[in-house]
Design an enzyme around this catalytic site. Sequence first.
Site, short mmCIF file in Angstrom:
data_model
loop_
_atom_site.label_atom_id
_atom_site.label_comp_id
_atom_site.label_asym_id
_atom_site.label_seq_id
_atom_site.Cartn_x
_atom_site.Cartn_y
_atom_site.Cartn_z
N HIS A 1 -1.82 2.73 4.54
CA HIS A 1 -2.92 3.36 3.80
C HIS A 1 -3.14 4.79 4.30
O HIS A 1 -3.04 5.07 5.49
CB HIS A 1 -4.20 2.54 3.99
CG HIS A 1 -5.32 2.90 3.05
ND1 HIS A 1 -6.06 4.06 3.18
CD2 HIS A 1 -5.82 2.24 1.97
CE1 HIS A 1 -6.96 4.10 2.22
NE2 HIS A 1 -6.84 3.01 1.48
N GLU B 1 0.82 -1.20 0.00
CA GLU B 1 0.00 0.00 0.00
C GLU B 1 0.86 1.27 0.00
O GLU B 1 1.72 1.46 0.88
CB GLU B 1 -0.92 0.00 1.23
CG GLU B 1 -1.78 1.22 1.38
CD GLU B 1 -2.81 1.39 0.27
OE1 GLU B 1 -3.04 2.52 -0.15
OE2 GLU B 1 -3.37 0.36 -0.16
N THR C 1 -6.10 1.15 -5.56
CA THR C 1 -5.44 -0.12 -5.23
C THR C 1 -5.90 -1.28 -6.10
O THR C 1 -5.08 -2.05 -6.60
CB THR C 1 -5.67 -0.45 -3.74
OG1 THR C 1 -5.10 0.58 -2.94
CG2 THR C 1 -5.03 -1.77 -3.36
N ASP D 1 1.42 -0.03 -5.02
CA ASP D 1 0.20 0.11 -5.82
C ASP D 1 0.03 1.52 -6.38
O ASP D 1 -0.40 1.71 -7.50
CB ASP D 1 -1.03 -0.31 -5.02
CG ASP D 1 -1.22 0.48 -3.73
OD1 ASP D 1 -0.34 1.28 -3.36
OD2 ASP D 1 -2.28 0.29 -3.08
N HIS D 2 0.36 2.52 -5.59
CA HIS D 2 0.21 3.91 -6.04
C HIS D 2 0.98 4.83 -5.10
O HIS D 2 1.61 4.38 -4.14
CB HIS D 2 -1.27 4.32 -6.10
CG HIS D 2 -2.01 4.09 -4.82
ND1 HIS D 2 -1.82 4.84 -3.68
CD2 HIS D 2 -2.95 3.16 -4.49
CE1 HIS D 2 -2.60 4.42 -2.71
NE2 HIS D 2 -3.29 3.38 -3.17
#
Length: 639
Positions: free
Chosen positions: A394, A238, A281, A454-455
């Site tokens: 997150h 994450e 995600t 993921d980002h």
Amino acid sequence: MKQYKKILQSPYMILLLFTIKLIIYYGLIDANILDSFIIIVSIITLGIIFIGISRIKFKHKKGLFLIVYSLVSLLMFADSMYYNYYNQTVSIKQLWQAKNVAAVPDSFFATLIPASFLLFLDIPFVYYYFKKHTDDISTKNSWSFKREMKYLIAGLCAIFALLVVNPLDSVAIDKVNSVEFFTNHVNDIYNAVADNIVTEEIPVEEVLEVVEEVAPKEEGMSLQGIGKDKNLILLQVEALQNFVLGAEYNGQILTPNLNSLIGKDSIYFNRYYSTIGKGNTVDAEFATLNSLYPVIDRECYTLYEKNTFYGLPWILREKGYSTLAIHGYEGAFWNREAAYPGQGIEEFYSMEDLDASETIGLGISDKSMFKQAIDILEEEKEPFFSFIITLTSHHPYLLDEEYNTLVLREEDKDTKFGSYLQTIHYMDEALGQFIADLKEKGLYEDTVIAIYGDHHGLNKNMDNNQEKMEEFLGREYDYDEMLRVPLIIHVPGSNVYRTVSTTGGQIDFLPTIANIMGLKIDHPYILGQDLVNAKEGFAAFTAYLFEGSFIHNNVMFEISREGVFEGSRAWDVGTHEELDGSLFEEDYNRTVKIKKTSKEILDRDLIAEYMEDKNSSDHSYEEKYNTDTKSNIEENNYR
């Protein structure tokens, strides 16, 4: 003085208050508030709405106006929040994602801009003026109600037909459509409806030709099969950005365990980019597993849940692998529970199936989740493919004091920058324990471990992230750094130590890991390339940058929000030198074409069609083979 008093008591105060609201709104979404034409269009539209409602013979028209004006204010507020995070205003296609946003309230509230609440302040005053003057306005005019409404509706339709449909294909009108509040959203609705009504199917042969034309191509067999027949653990981390790898902060190494993996038996891809859509995600998952681009409309796991896919899990299953996924949040979140079977994942362990006694932020802590993953993997039939998604890092990076092991500088405490580093450091500790546990259980040596982000974690447009990052990096913090995530493929015992600097993205993972695992991809709808053997790199972007933005080798191109080259920008990601954006029209057209092709593949479920034809062909071959074999046996027996 009497003149001012007269104005303050007139219905024109509604337009004056609305003009102030517009200036605040356009400032929040970074539009040019000096562009008087945009504001004039907004004022004229509201004026027509105001007059139209004031003229109707409806008992509760004052309440109707209040509802309409409040909804306008609410939509402006939503736009400002959405723009703050995504660099784009909200679309009707994203309204279905509201329940997913509501599921992460901490992240939702962290995106709020205090100035956005100013958009609601004028509502009681506007309602007061409307209530005070609406009866006077409706009785003063000598025109008949029906006749006047006819002109008003005709005028409003004419304005929007000109601006939204844009029959003259005017660049100036495109600029208005992309920024002006009313036309932007009407244009969005118009396009959404038009996409559903007007569907022009491209022949499959043409789609395949486009794939052949625009998809990147690699050459060579380097590192082919070095992970053949091993287990595969794919870790999606994450919000893991690339800049933390190998970095120190306040005299502390941020990611010692990731650094250790890179240092031995690994291929590290240091120019790897997130190619996610608005599903964040899950779109990273989708692109990674299938080598197809997500769409801007909505998360692919919901839009294309019923599609046929032939991505990494299916390919591995055909090789005898068992496939499973582990995630520390609810199974229904982002529709994973429903979508995973179609992706080829046989077992899914979510929060409902795990021990959730230790949670951090959104769900089960990474340390607890990894420990439970070890117990699951120890019982799994080999070879296995395990897809594990971490969660603790997150947004908005909430970590209780007892878990903090990174010593922050005083000035970084209570900042998103400091909190982000803290959670990434925690994740790295969890990863280190996970690797140690794999070794203890005898699973490590025979397992390929692939890890990617993921980002982004630190949005350059939010909080004071850009300022903090530029201070930390000692250079400009732009989209090329923000969207850059690492990919590490660790193959124990391979004696491979390589850094690949070819530009790529999550779209390239499937062909890259297929090469390393010695797998064959048996369908043509692959839009990425094997980065190990690629000679040049390319990736298109879906979210955060507007459609048509891309990175090609060292050049990053950001198309303007109007979709025209005027106002677009390009720069060298190595030197940060600004380049002439108009020189990259060919790559821009390639980007648009590859994104449209990916959407065509998904909308028409072309993989299902291909697999059906392939299976029919294989079946025909098998029938022919069996018939020929039987004839030969009978002939030999007869002889």
